[in-house]
Write an enzyme that holds these catalytic residues in place. Structure first.
Site, PDB file in Angstrom:
ATOM      1  N   ARG A  51       0.332   1.261  14.037  1.00  0.00           N
ATOM      2  CA  ARG A  51      -0.057   2.661  14.125  1.00  0.00           C
ATOM      3  C   ARG A  51      -1.164   3.012  13.113  1.00  0.00           C
ATOM      4  O   ARG A  51      -2.181   3.590  13.473  1.00  0.00           O
ATOM      5  CB  ARG A  51       1.189   3.495  13.831  1.00  0.00           C
ATOM      6  CG  ARG A  51       1.133   4.904  14.237  1.00  0.00           C
ATOM      7  CD  ARG A  51       2.509   5.494  13.981  1.00  0.00           C
ATOM      8  NE  ARG A  51       3.516   4.806  14.778  1.00  0.00           N
ATOM      9  CZ  ARG A  51       3.894   5.219  15.979  1.00  0.00           C
ATOM     10  NH1 ARG A  51       3.365   6.289  16.506  1.00  0.00           N
ATOM     11  NH2 ARG A  51       4.809   4.556  16.649  1.00  0.00           N
ATOM     12  N   THR A  52      -0.947   2.636  11.879  1.00  0.00           N
ATOM     13  CA  THR A  52      -1.931   2.956  10.835  1.00  0.00           C
ATOM     14  C   THR A  52      -3.246   2.227  11.092  1.00  0.00           C
ATOM     15  O   THR A  52      -4.334   2.784  10.963  1.00  0.00           O
ATOM     16  CB  THR A  52      -1.371   2.574   9.450  1.00  0.00           C
ATOM     17  OG1 THR A  52      -0.136   3.242   9.268  1.00  0.00           O
ATOM     18  CG2 THR A  52      -2.322   2.963   8.334  1.00  0.00           C
ATOM     19  N   LYS A  80      -2.806 -19.135   3.331  1.00  0.00           N
ATOM     20  CA  LYS A  80      -3.208 -20.365   2.642  1.00  0.00           C
ATOM     21  C   LYS A  80      -3.215 -20.184   1.131  1.00  0.00           C
ATOM     22  O   LYS A  80      -3.680 -21.058   0.407  1.00  0.00           O
ATOM     23  CB  LYS A  80      -4.601 -20.796   3.126  1.00  0.00           C
ATOM     24  CG  LYS A  80      -4.668 -21.092   4.611  1.00  0.00           C
ATOM     25  CD  LYS A  80      -6.068 -21.565   5.004  1.00  0.00           C
ATOM     26  CE  LYS A  80      -6.230 -21.599   6.516  1.00  0.00           C
ATOM     27  NZ  LYS A  80      -7.185 -20.588   6.984  1.00  0.00           N
ATOM     28  N   ARG A 101      -3.654  -2.841   3.770  1.00  0.00           N
ATOM     29  CA  ARG A 101      -2.205  -2.645   3.781  1.00  0.00           C
ATOM     30  C   ARG A 101      -1.601  -3.914   3.203  1.00  0.00           C
ATOM     31  O   ARG A 101      -1.982  -5.019   3.602  1.00  0.00           O
ATOM     32  CB  ARG A 101      -1.739  -2.477   5.233  1.00  0.00           C
ATOM     33  CG  ARG A 101      -0.241  -2.410   5.387  1.00  0.00           C
ATOM     34  CD  ARG A 101       0.159  -0.991   5.409  1.00  0.00           C
ATOM     35  NE  ARG A 101       1.509  -0.792   5.866  1.00  0.00           N
ATOM     36  CZ  ARG A 101       1.947   0.404   6.248  1.00  0.00           C
ATOM     37  NH1 ARG A 101       1.130   1.430   6.267  1.00  0.00           N
ATOM     38  NH2 ARG A 101       3.199   0.574   6.611  1.00  0.00           N
ATOM     39  N   HIS A 129       0.783   5.718   0.066  1.00  0.00           N
ATOM     40  CA  HIS A 129       0.214   5.654   1.407  1.00  0.00           C
ATOM     41  C   HIS A 129      -0.646   6.908   1.542  1.00  0.00           C
ATOM     42  O   HIS A 129      -0.285   7.844   2.256  1.00  0.00           O
ATOM     43  CB  HIS A 129       1.339   5.616   2.442  1.00  0.00           C
ATOM     44  CG  HIS A 129       0.881   5.360   3.847  1.00  0.00           C
ATOM     45  ND1 HIS A 129      -0.431   5.051   4.161  1.00  0.00           N
ATOM     46  CD2 HIS A 129       1.555   5.397   5.018  1.00  0.00           C
ATOM     47  CE1 HIS A 129      -0.527   4.905   5.480  1.00  0.00           C
ATOM     48  NE2 HIS A 129       0.669   5.113   6.023  1.00  0.00           N
TER      49      HIS A 129
END
Ligand SMILES: [Zn+2]
Lengths: 306, 146
Positions: A51-52, A80, A101, A129
């Site tokens: 969604r974000t 990695k 994020r 957020h």
């Protein structure tokens, strides 16, 4: 060059300008349709949040820009073992701005210290957020016509709900906000918000358990969901998740101008029966989320549109 | 009166809470310095009963004394030059602590990227609260109120 790590990075005046810009975008989208043409947004999502991510991508596409990125850690070089600092140095060569994020708190801040492009924190663990908070502020200001001079009910998981904590911290900067904190005993607001934020800033607030008791007094109701991952056992979760269900009956207790917000996704806490109620504003909120991200991208890239 | 006769240039840290001298030795990174250090444990003190004392012979600016404000502001810091006390340094809470304390938040980025500096900032002077720069998790200083 500026980054966005916390909703409090912007002063009240800067925030006003950002929200004004978002409202102008809402009113005149065609004016901004090519504002970022030739520019690229990188979405660096070390944990999935469709969604974000889509909201950021839609924002950049609406501005005529393009997007690139990854949507989970295992599809990225992080799998990695590359450090956030190295990744951002590389991404700085590919893109003009990035939204990150990360499940670990402070990762976007680490990136911002090494980055040559603006970094937007798109959620770091349980920490911040900021674009959700900006979305909430824009929605409230657009639909109520003001920030401040209202009574807001915050309902649900107030203990772990990061969006609620950020929203409270953002709203105490405005005059005459009354907070009604509605939660089960187990999910009450944490001490640091109650003492360090609300009491210390002499905010009017009260804590109640029953949603019905608060509804008649509210100008705004901000619902949140109870997140399963916060609970150790299924039984507690099941009991908490259905603690509040906003339905037609309860909406009868609310005033005609009260608006209902929710950061989405919802689970059971808002009945689909009220989706058509004009007071239900949570899907408009999603739209405002795109406008505010557009305004944010323009602001951080210092793009002026006349 | 403390005998500073042996020191030419350096510091004498007096009124250290008894037993704390070794941790201060580590905080000041004296173990990594090539200088003469004397630690006196459980010295008699009229004020405190027992106390520790540390004497360090070295150029003053080689020591980061600010960290002492974080550990215990009641420590007396005597600056020695030419064998005499020339100044006493007031200890304040440092604004920033770099690689002194560690963040214990398992969700903090420093928990997976160990090469990052551990940086804490003074978030609330009155309550003596430090917070991790990355995740803002609280760390309470061991400094005691008067
Ligand atoms: Zn931390």
């Amino acid at each position: 060059m500026r980054h966005l790590m916390s909703p409090l990075d912007f002063s009240v005046e800067e925030l006003d300008r950002l929200l004004d810009l978002a409202n102008d975008i809402e009113a005149n989208p065609e004016k901004y349709a090519h504002a970022c043409s030739g520019r690229k947004l990188a979405t660096l999502f070390y944990e999935p949040s469709t969604r974000t991510r889509l909201s950021f991508e839609a924002a950049m596409l609406n501005l005529g820009g393009s997007v690139l990125g990854f949507s989970s850690a295992d599809s990225s070089s992080a799998a990695k073992g590359e450090s956030v600092s190295d990744t951002i140095r590389v991404i700085s060569c590919y893109a003009d701005i990035c939204a990150m994020r990360h499940p670990k708190e402070g990762a976007p801040l680490v990136a911002s210290t090494k980055s040559r492009i603006p970094v937007i924190n798109a959620g770091d663990g349980g920490h911040q957020h900021p674009t959700q908070t900006l979305t909430d502020l824009l929605t409230i200001r657009s639909l109520k016509g003001r920030l401040g001079k209202f009574t807001i009910g915050l309902c649900g998981d107030l203990k772990f709900g990061r969006t609620v904590h950020s929203l409270i911290q953002a709203l105490i900067r405005y005059p005459d906000v009354n907070f009604i904190l509605i939660s089960p005993e187990e999910l009450r607001i944490p001490d640091n918000i109650r003492e360090d934020v609300l009491r210390r800033n002499h905010q009017n607030f009260k804590e109640v358990v029953r949603l019905e008791d608060a509804l008649p007094d509210l100008d705004l109701l901000y619902m949140t969901r109870v997140q399963k991952e916060r609970f150790f056992n299924e039984e507690d979760y099941v009991r908490m998740k259905d603690f509040y269900i906003l339905d037609r009956e309860k909406m009868k207790l609310a005033g005609p101008d009260m608006i209902v917000l929710h950061p989405l996704p919802r689970v059971n806490e808002i009945s689909v029966d009220i989706d058509d109620d004009p007071r239900a504003a949570y899907f408009k909120q999603v739209q405002y989320g795109v406008y505010v991200r557009m305004a944010l991208i323009l602001t951080l890239l210092e793009v002026k549109v006349c | 009166m403390l005998n500073v006769g042996q020191l030419n240039e350096g510091v004498v840290l007096d009124h250290i809470e008894a037993g704390k001298s070794m941790s201060i030795y580590k905080y000041l990174k004296l173990d990594q310095m090539d200088c003469c250090v004397a630690i006196i444990k459980n010295a008699h003190s009229n004020k405190m009963g027992k106390k520790d004392i540390i004497k360090v012979e070295c150029p003053i600016d080689e020591l980061d004394l600010n960290v002492l404000g974080f550990i215990d502001h009641r420590i007396t810091v005597n600056i020695i030059q030419n064998g005499a006390i020339v100044a006493k340094k007031d200890l304040k809470l440092p604004k920033k602590l770099i690689n002194i304390i560690h963040c214990k938040n398992p969700r903090c980025i420093t928990s997976i990227e160990q090469e990052l500096d551990q940086i804490f900032f003074l978030a609330d002077e009155e309550r003596e609260t430090y917070r991790c720069m990355y995740c803002e998790e609280k760390y309470r200083s061991s400094r005691k109120k008067n």
